[in-house]
Design a protein around this motif. Structure first.
Motif: not given
Length: 401
Positions: A7-34
């Motif tokens: 699962a995912v939600d987004v706010a500003g330059n960050f996407a927040y990913v629910a990763a099951g038993t791996n917990g939370l992953v915070v992704v910087d999406v300022t550069d959408k291609a990278r």
């Protein structure tokens, strides 16, 4: 890739990913291609759904908890609260100071998150079938619950402590719901994207469904202004872009094509991009281009509250007006310098519960455009007093006068 991403939600330059038993992953999406992973948090159970509000992320842990994570520093997310929830939480909605958690056989729990570090259960209610998804509208005082093959249930939450079941529409296979007055839009695996008229909450009525070859078999749905996207388990590479300007008659206007096939489980949007979760992967696709070349920041003004005193423990509405020469991307409300809520579409408002120990409260707000120009509202500082209660004057008499 993101192992376990569901699962995912987004706010500003960050996407927040629910990763099951791996917990939370915070992704910087300022550069959408990278996109770049900035922070992770393990040890929070089985993260199945996620919503971000201000500097906090709320996670549905299928092991039976609502987890609250502070992400003020995206590189170091920190668990700040856990609240036990009956059932197996797998979806949630967050607006203002209220959260609703769908927990399958456990029904739906309503939680006060006015103080995110100390969430408290307000009420819980059971549904006629397993609660798979939930959304609510505090202005109308209504919630909608996705119940798979049990259909959709409308619930009166105008008094959150006393939720009351209203009408139910059976049929389909409803996985998630999206409220767009006067409709609730269903991510329905059987009937595709389906609009239900809830003008009369006691008698929800089927309005329309997008044909399967245009709407697919959606398991999640989200909208930004008049455009919606779905997560889908039928197309594989095609992502329908849906016009919901008339929510009773949604229609597919174009398809995005993913670079490689993969069924999706969750979707989030901002004004230009969609964020899809396919197995172990966050995919980012642009669905429209916004140009803002002139460097003019938005203007923003707090419209409520503006007069005091406020009452300790009272729930109030925070609202603001924001305009930009091109478009406002988001508005963030702050209380005493701490961000409490971010919204990406008007009306720019949320509810807030005044702390019981406060003597003054300072409200702030900022507005961002799509070139990352930021406008700041003039702060509003108001006194806070204890509840004066009600005084009665007169003569006390017994039953015989």
């Amino acid at each position: 890739g993101i192992a376990g991403a569901v699962a995912v939600d987004v706010a500003g330059n960050f996407a927040y990913v629910a990763a099951g038993t791996n917990g939370l992953v915070v992704v910087d999406v300022t550069d959408k291609a990278r996109p770049v992973t900035r922070g992770t948090l393990a040890g929070i159970g089985d993260a199945e759904a996620i919503r971000v509000a201000g500097s906090y992320v709320f996670i549905a842990d299928a092991n039976g908890f609502l987890r609250v994570v502070r992400v003020l520093n995206p590189a170091a997310p920190a668990l700040v609260a856990s609240l036990q929830i009956a059932g197996r939480p797998n979806a949630l909605a967050v607006h203002g100071s209220l959260a609703a958690i769908a927990a399958q056989a456990g029904g739906v729990s309503l939680v006060n998150i006015a103080v995110p570090t100390a969430p408290s259960l307000i009420a819980a209610f059971t549904t006629p079938a397993s609660a798979l998804g939930v959304e609510f509208d505090t202005q109308r005082g209504l919630a909608a619950v996705a119940m798979g093959t049990g259909g959709v249930q409308i619930v009166d939450i105008s008094t959150p402590a006393s939720p009351r079941l209203r009408g139910r529409l059976q049929g389909g296979d409803v996985r998630r719901v999206l409220l767009r007055s006067p409709a609730v839009l269903l991510a329905d695996v059987q009937r595709s994207v389906t609009a239900v008229d809830i003008t009369n909450p006691d008698a929800p009525a089927l309005s329309s469904s997008i044909a399967g070859n245009l709407g697919g078999a959606p398991v999640d749905i989200v909208a930004f202004n008049s455009i919606a996207m779905t997560a889908d388990i039928s197309f594989g590479r095609a992502v329908p872009i849906i016009n919901v300007s008339n929510p009773l008659q949604p229609n597919t206007i174009v398809f995005l094509t993913l670079p490689s096939p993969g069924f999706s489980s969750s979707v989030a949007m901002d004004i230009s991009f969609g964020y899809l979760i396919t197995p172990d992967t966050l995919r980012i696709s642009q669905y429209q281009k916004i140009s803002d070349p002139f460097g003019i920041p938005p203007t923003i003004q707090i419209t409520s509250p503006t007069l005091g005193p406020l009452i300790q423990g009272a729930t109030i509405t925070l609202s603001a007006n924001a305009v930009d020469d091109v478009a406002v991307a988001s508005v963030t409300f702050a209380v005493n310098g701490q961000a409490v809520y971010t919204t990406q579409s008007p009306p720019y408002q949320t509810s807030y519960t005044v702390p019981t120990a406060a003597t003054t409260v300072t409200f702030g707000a900022t507005a961002s455009d799509y070139a990352y120009n930021v406008g700041t509202a003039v702060n509003v500082t108001l006194p806070v007093i204890p509840d004066p209660l009600t005084s009665a004057r007169g003569r006390v008499i017994d039953s015989v006068n």
